[in-house]
Scaffold this active site. Sequence first.
Site, PDB file in Angstrom:
ATOM      1  N   SER A 167      14.114  -2.066  41.651  1.00 43.09           N
ATOM      2  CA  SER A 167      14.797  -2.080  40.232  1.00 43.09           C
ATOM      3  C   SER A 167      13.668  -2.076  39.029  1.00 43.09           C
ATOM      4  O   SER A 167      12.872  -1.157  38.967  1.00 43.09           O
ATOM      5  CB  SER A 167      15.716  -3.055  40.106  1.00 43.09           C
ATOM      6  OG  SER A 167      16.897  -2.557  39.127  1.00 43.09           O
TER       7      SER A 167
ATOM      8  N   ASP B  58      24.718   4.039  43.303  1.00 43.20           N
ATOM      9  CA  ASP B  58      24.305   3.202  42.656  1.00 43.20           C
ATOM     10  C   ASP B  58      24.350   3.355  40.819  1.00 43.20           C
ATOM     11  O   ASP B  58      24.306   4.481  40.367  1.00 43.20           O
ATOM     12  CB  ASP B  58      22.678   3.179  42.655  1.00 43.20           C
ATOM     13  CG  ASP B  58      21.724   1.942  41.849  1.00 43.20           C
ATOM     14  OD1 ASP B  58      22.394   1.301  40.824  1.00 43.20           O
ATOM     15  OD2 ASP B  58      20.546   1.711  42.268  1.00 43.20           O
TER      16      ASP B  58
ATOM     17  N   HIS C 201      23.554  -0.658  44.201  1.00 38.83           N
ATOM     18  CA  HIS C 201      22.095  -0.937  43.642  1.00 38.83           C
ATOM     19  C   HIS C 201      21.299  -2.207  44.597  1.00 38.83           C
ATOM     20  O   HIS C 201      20.303  -2.444  44.384  1.00 38.83           O
ATOM     21  CB  HIS C 201      22.315  -1.782  42.419  1.00 38.83           C
ATOM     22  CG  HIS C 201      21.007  -1.882  41.566  1.00 38.83           C
ATOM     23  ND1 HIS C 201      20.258  -0.669  41.159  1.00 38.83           N
ATOM     24  CD2 HIS C 201      20.456  -2.909  40.914  1.00 38.83           C
ATOM     25  CE1 HIS C 201      19.193  -1.173  40.429  1.00 38.83           C
ATOM     26  NE2 HIS C 201      19.188  -2.494  40.418  1.00 38.83           N
TER      27      HIS C 201
HETATM   28  C1  MLT Z   1      15.359  -1.203  34.278  1.00 34.78           C
HETATM   29  O1  MLT Z   1      15.788  -1.724  33.148  1.00 34.78           O
HETATM   30  O2  MLT Z   1      14.276  -1.255  34.719  1.00 34.78           O
HETATM   31  C2  MLT Z   1      16.459  -0.707  34.984  1.00 34.78           C
HETATM   32  O3  MLT Z   1      17.512  -0.454  34.350  1.00 34.78           O
HETATM   33  C3  MLT Z   1      16.772  -1.461  36.240  1.00 34.78           C
HETATM   34  C4  MLT Z   1      17.270  -2.855  35.906  1.00 34.78           C
HETATM   35  O4  MLT Z   1      18.281  -3.340  35.708  1.00 34.78           O
HETATM   36  O5  MLT Z   1      16.283  -3.700  35.787  1.00 34.78           O
END
Ligand code: MLT
Length: 209
Positions: free
Chosen positions: A108, A158, A189
């Site tokens: 992520s 996701d 996710h």
């Molecule tokens: C990010 O902010 O890198 C993406 O939205 C994934 C997350 O939620 O961390």
Amino acid sequence: MTSALDFIHRWVAGADQTGPVLLLLHGTGGSEDDLLPLGGTLWPGASLLSPRGKILENGMPRFFRRLAEGVFDEEDLVNRTRELADFVEAGRKRYDLGSRPIVAVGYSNGANIAASLLLLRPGVLAGAVLFRAMVPLTPEKLPDLAEVPVFLAGGRNDRIIPPENTERLARMLETAGAAVALHWSPGGHGMTAAEVDKSRQWLGKNFAH
Ligand code: MLT
């Protein structure tokens, strides 16, 4: 600057002294401890370098600032990518890694900064396993990622990382020359055991010595 090893981090010196070193990059709200078990599963005996993101969003560590979900503060992202690349290079010296390949394993937010490292500081990473990644930014000029192996694992449902955005990242990396393997899970996710296993096999194929 390659002197600053200035992220809170874990270093686990593994028994395997010739295989890849895994750079573990956690998701939002995670820590340097989160992905250590995953690293051990993906490459038993691998050495692990696991920093904690320096940004705090409502108390949750991240690797760069965002303005909203999926909307990134690009200036911060560029600076944080530089800082992380310097940390990795400092780690290479501090832990005597010589020319061993360093492969990012990110989830992520950690996968997104790993993608940014590939795009802005090619050469730092020998490859990457990216779980739930999206296009972090569009560089002015694509880097030369000739034959750099990248495993992208997306979730078809996701809601945080839209699948078409992961596909866009795959195309961008391929256009830069990377050897991209794109894997889809039917879920959302969260990481699945099946994709972890696929990425373990992929790592073995691409980085066995
Ligand atoms: C990010 O902010 O890198 C993406 O939205 C994934 C997350 O939620 O961390």
